[in-house]
Scaffold this active site. Structure first.
Site, PDB file in Angstrom:
ATOM      1  N   LYS A 103      -9.938  12.883   8.470  1.00 51.35           N
ATOM      2  CA  LYS A 103      -9.441  12.491   9.785  1.00 51.35           C
ATOM      3  C   LYS A 103      -9.377  13.716  10.690  1.00 51.35           C
ATOM      4  O   LYS A 103      -9.417  14.852  10.215  1.00 51.35           O
ATOM      5  CB  LYS A 103      -8.027  11.898   9.656  1.00 51.35           C
ATOM      6  CG  LYS A 103      -7.944  10.534   8.993  1.00 51.35           C
ATOM      7  CD  LYS A 103      -6.497  10.034   8.962  1.00 51.35           C
ATOM      8  CE  LYS A 103      -6.363   8.700   8.244  1.00 51.35           C
ATOM      9  NZ  LYS A 103      -7.022   7.578   8.940  1.00 51.35           N
ATOM     10  N   ASP A 163     -12.004   7.358   3.814  1.00 55.55           N
ATOM     11  CA  ASP A 163     -10.813   7.049   4.603  1.00 55.55           C
ATOM     12  C   ASP A 163     -10.460   5.560   4.525  1.00 55.55           C
ATOM     13  O   ASP A 163      -9.384   5.149   4.949  1.00 55.55           O
ATOM     14  CB  ASP A 163     -11.031   7.474   6.061  1.00 55.55           C
ATOM     15  CG  ASP A 163      -9.732   7.601   6.834  1.00 55.55           C
ATOM     16  OD1 ASP A 163      -8.662   7.538   6.201  1.00 55.55           O
ATOM     17  OD2 ASP A 163      -9.797   7.758   8.067  1.00 55.55           O
ATOM     18  N   LYS A 194       0.850  -1.203   0.000  1.00 50.77           N
ATOM     19  CA  LYS A 194       0.000   0.000   0.000  1.00 50.77           C
ATOM     20  C   LYS A 194       0.879   1.243   0.000  1.00 50.77           C
ATOM     21  O   LYS A 194       1.721   1.413   0.886  1.00 50.77           O
ATOM     22  CB  LYS A 194      -0.916  -0.002   1.239  1.00 50.77           C
ATOM     23  CG  LYS A 194      -1.701   1.310   1.433  1.00 50.77           C
ATOM     24  CD  LYS A 194      -2.657   1.242   2.628  1.00 50.77           C
ATOM     25  CE  LYS A 194      -3.267   2.618   2.949  1.00 50.77           C
ATOM     26  NZ  LYS A 194      -4.169   2.589   4.121  1.00 50.77           N
ATOM     27  N   ARG A 228      -7.752  -0.134   0.794  1.00 47.84           N
ATOM     28  CA  ARG A 228      -8.330  -1.332   0.161  1.00 47.84           C
ATOM     29  C   ARG A 228      -8.709  -1.073  -1.290  1.00 47.84           C
ATOM     30  O   ARG A 228      -8.754  -1.998  -2.092  1.00 47.84           O
ATOM     31  CB  ARG A 228      -9.512  -1.830   0.997  1.00 47.84           C
ATOM     32  CG  ARG A 228     -10.629  -0.832   1.144  1.00 47.84           C
ATOM     33  CD  ARG A 228     -11.601  -1.208   2.259  1.00 47.84           C
ATOM     34  NE  ARG A 228     -11.083  -0.897   3.596  1.00 47.84           N
ATOM     35  CZ  ARG A 228     -11.710  -1.185   4.730  1.00 47.84           C
ATOM     36  NH1 ARG A 228     -12.878  -1.798   4.706  1.00 47.84           N
ATOM     37  NH2 ARG A 228     -11.169  -0.869   5.890  1.00 47.84           N
ATOM     38  N   ASP A 285      -2.349  10.239   3.969  1.00 50.94           N
ATOM     39  CA  ASP A 285      -3.772   9.902   4.115  1.00 50.94           C
ATOM     40  C   ASP A 285      -4.457  10.936   4.999  1.00 50.94           C
ATOM     41  O   ASP A 285      -4.381  10.868   6.226  1.00 50.94           O
ATOM     42  CB  ASP A 285      -3.905   8.495   4.727  1.00 50.94           C
ATOM     43  CG  ASP A 285      -5.360   8.040   4.803  1.00 50.94           C
ATOM     44  OD1 ASP A 285      -6.231   8.746   4.252  1.00 50.94           O
ATOM     45  OD2 ASP A 285      -5.604   6.968   5.403  1.00 50.94           O
ATOM     46  N   ASP A 308       1.612   6.190   5.622  1.00 47.51           N
ATOM     47  CA  ASP A 308       0.616   5.285   5.049  1.00 47.51           C
ATOM     48  C   ASP A 308       1.108   4.607   3.761  1.00 47.51           C
ATOM     49  O   ASP A 308       0.358   3.917   3.085  1.00 47.51           O
ATOM     50  CB  ASP A 308      -0.688   6.056   4.800  1.00 47.51           C
ATOM     51  CG  ASP A 308      -1.923   5.173   4.933  1.00 47.51           C
ATOM     52  OD1 ASP A 308      -1.811   4.086   5.538  1.00 47.51           O
ATOM     53  OD2 ASP A 308      -2.981   5.565   4.410  1.00 47.51           O
TER      54      ASP A 308
HETATM   55  N1  BES Z   1      -4.266   4.533   6.888  1.00 44.22           N
HETATM   56  C1  BES Z   1      -5.398   4.236   7.679  1.00 44.22           C
HETATM   57  C2  BES Z   1      -5.145   3.179   8.740  1.00 44.22           C
HETATM   58  C3  BES Z   1      -4.194   3.574   9.832  1.00 44.22           C
HETATM   59  C4  BES Z   1      -4.693   4.088  11.028  1.00 44.22           C
HETATM   60  C5  BES Z   1      -2.847   3.366   9.719  1.00 44.22           C
HETATM   61  C6  BES Z   1      -3.825   4.424  12.042  1.00 44.22           C
HETATM   62  C7  BES Z   1      -1.987   3.700  10.742  1.00 44.22           C
HETATM   63  C8  BES Z   1      -2.474   4.226  11.911  1.00 44.22           C
HETATM   64  C9  BES Z   1      -6.538   3.714   6.799  1.00 44.22           C
HETATM   65  O1  BES Z   1      -6.580   4.242   5.530  1.00 44.22           O
HETATM   66  C10 BES Z   1      -7.821   4.094   7.483  1.00 44.22           C
HETATM   67  O2  BES Z   1      -8.041   5.259   7.662  1.00 44.22           O
HETATM   68  N2  BES Z   1      -8.603   3.089   7.863  1.00 44.22           N
HETATM   69  C11 BES Z   1      -9.823   3.327   8.556  1.00 44.22           C
HETATM   70  C12 BES Z   1     -10.834   2.341   8.014  1.00 44.22           C
HETATM   71  C13 BES Z   1     -12.242   2.656   8.424  1.00 44.22           C
HETATM   72  C14 BES Z   1     -12.704   3.939   7.777  1.00 44.22           C
HETATM   73  C15 BES Z   1     -13.134   1.512   8.003  1.00 44.22           C
HETATM   74  C16 BES Z   1      -9.587   3.118  10.047  1.00 44.22           C
HETATM   75  O3  BES Z   1      -8.813   2.259  10.426  1.00 44.22           O
HETATM   76  O4  BES Z   1     -10.181   3.848  10.826  1.00 44.22           O
HETATM   77 ZN    ZN Z   2      -4.715   4.764   4.719  1.00 46.20          ZN
HETATM   78 ZN    ZN Z   3      -7.567   6.071   5.370  1.00 45.11          ZN
END
Ligand code: BES
Ligand code: ZN
Ligand code: ZN
Length: 487
Positions: free
Chosen positions: A263, A333, A251, A337, A256, A274
């Site tokens: 966020k 966010d 990835k 995926r 992000d 990220d």
């Molecule tokens: N890049 C983030 C995941 C992440 C969170 C990495 C904290 C490192 C530290 C990912 O893109 C994300 O934001 N995922 C969301 C998914 C949710 C919206 C279903 C998450 O984990 O909150």
């Molecule tokens: Zn991410």
């Molecule tokens: Zn994200």
């Protein structure tokens, strides 16, 4: 910094490193009263410096904690080397005598080589700093590290292998630590081209037009709110008479923000990381020739940031992924995926013998496993065992989570084939992996490693300094080096 091997401590060594354990906190020839007086007990990560004898070098005693009768294992040695080198970073020439801590049974053959490699990795990782944005840094730093040990050519080769693995992991750390505004997809791609040219790898850099022509709808959808065009990298390492084909996917979200499902300020603070999966994949490729990988390896790296420009993907928009699957984006966010869906689809088109992806995918993996352990999921137990075994040998911690079929319906969309977030709040790491599994061709062994909690370290401890960890590089190299077709 130069690292080599010698049978004894060189004359110009300013400091020598020796190991101690909880059971034997006073190494031979060391001043036990002094060590006791400063509270040194041989605990893991403890250090104490002793004056030299007869104009000899200083001695740095490093604690390795509780150690079995056979002496320290490679993980313990790697960590001790890192801690010791960090503690002696102001000294120009450092002699590391940690291999002397090995038990008699481990002083030859594979155990000695594995130990020597681990020490060299620890030296590299412990010396690592990200200082390119620091002005006025002119503190003296270590120029040469000599790993002291018996052993012949095989051990010396193991030391050099460790140097290459350590450097590869430091490359991944550098990429993760580079700010998101500096390491744009284009700049990451340039770094990859440099690696490929130096290491004689094949590389294809797809630009925005190529990405559109290839129908990478996930990458395009995430990139829509950005002023920096996306890139998609395909790398290939091709040895003579390859033993099978392995695909690595990483990835590569260079920053992000969350997109329109934005966020919080705090949540964004470390989001330059990220692209930790992409960095681990590129880092691994940079050392494949040096560690003698015998499999053919393809790398797939989607690169874009996730921003909020005026035409950013809106919640409710529908994207069409490379393999034709349509996805309703209900949370921008959950972007990782989407780009991985394209990358996994492309990877499967080449019919590799196995696929592994690394992704900073879900905050939920930190809730499940904490900051030191990655989550691993997949569709083939033989392949998952191979991955976790390699991780164990490489000293990177990961733990399996299940992929239950009955949770799949949580990803059913009212308007498209899938929605990009689950209807249910719980099991966030699992539902993210289930989403990915929809883009893996049936019968292709696949493992997904969620490194959201392990790609970044909030503190300097052991092998790590605050910032990017380079997690995954050692596992990928060990996995590629020992690759066997899972079916
Ligand atoms: N890049 C983030 C995941 C992440 C969170 C990495 C904290 C490192 C530290 C990912 O893109 C994300 O934001 N995922 C969301 C998914 C949710 C919206 C279903 C998450 O984990 O909150
Ligand atoms: Zn991410
Ligand atoms: Zn994200």
């Amino acid at each position: 910094m130069h690292i080599d091997m010698a049978r004894s401590v060189p004359d110009d060594a300013v400091i020598q490193v020796v190991g101690a354990t909880k059971a034997e906190p006073v190494p031979a020839g060391c001043d036990g009263a002094h060590l006791a007086a400063v509270g040194f007990e041989g605990r893991q990560d403890q250090t104490a410096v002793l004056a030299g004898v007869d104009n000899g070098p200083l001695t740095l005693v490093v604690g390795m904690g509780a150690v079995g009768d056979d002496g320290p294992d490679p993980d313990t040695l790697r960590r001790a080397a890192a801690v010791a080198v960090r503690a002696s970073r102001r000294h120009e020439v450092v002699a590391v005598r940690l291999l002397e801590s090995l038990g008699p049974d481990q002083r030859s053959g594979t155990p000695l080589a594995a130990a020597a490699q681990a020490v060299a990795e620890g030296v590299k990782l412990g010396a690592y700093r990200f200082s390119r944005y620091k002005s006025g840094e002119d503190t003296p730093s270590t120029e040469r590290v000599v790993v002291v040990g018996a052993g012949g050519k095989k051990t010396a080769e193991a030391v050099q292998r460790g140097v290459h693995v350590g450097e590869a992991q430091c490359l991944a750390r550098d990429l993760v630590n580079e700010p998101g505004g500096a390491l744009t997809p284009e700049v990451f791609a340039q770094a990859a081209v440099e690696v490929a040219e130096r290491e004689n790898l094949k590389i294809t850099v797809m630009d925005a037009d190529d990405i559109a022509a290839a129908g990478l709808g996930g990458v395009m959808g995430v990139n829509r709110g950005s002023t920096h065009p996306a890139r998609f990298l395909v790398l290939t390492y091709e040895p003579d008479n390859p033993r099978g084909t392995l695909a690595l996917v990483g990835k590569g979200i260079t920053f992000d923000s969350g997109g329109l499902s934005i966020k919080s300020g705090d949540g964004m603070m470390t989001m330059k990381m990220d692209m930790g999966g992409a960095a681990a994949v590129l880092g691994a490729f940079s050392a494949m020739p040096a560690v003698g990988v015998r499999a053919r390896v393809h790398g797939y790296i989607p690169l874009t940031d996730n921003m909020i420009g005026g035409d950013a993907t809106r919640p409710g928009d529908v994207l069409t992924i490379r393999n034709g699957t349509t996805v309703e984006v209900l949370n921008t966010d959950a972007e990782g995926r989407l780009v991985l869906a394209d990358a996994l689809s492309l990877a499967c088109e080449e019919s590799p013998d196995a696929i592994i992806d690394l992704a900073t995918l879900t905050g939920a993996v930190d809730v499940a496993l904490g900051p030191a352990i990655a989550g691993v999921m997949g569709n083939d137990q033989v392949w998952l065992d191979q991955v976790t075994d390699a991780a164990g040998r490489a000293g990177e911690r990961m733990w399996p989570l299940p992929l239950p079929d009955d949770y799949r319906t949580w990803l059913d969309s009212d308007v498209a084939d899938l929605r990009n977030i689950s209807r249910v709040r719980s099991a966030g790491s699992i539902t993210a992996a289930l989403f990915l599994s929809a883009f893996v061709t049936d019968g292709t062994p696949w493992a997904h490693v969620d490194i959201a909690s392990t790609a970044w370290s909030g503190e300097s401890r052991g092998l790590e300094v605050t910032g990017g960890t380079g997690y995954g590089v050692r596992t990928l190299l060990e996995l590629a080096r020992t690759f066997r077709r899972p079916r």
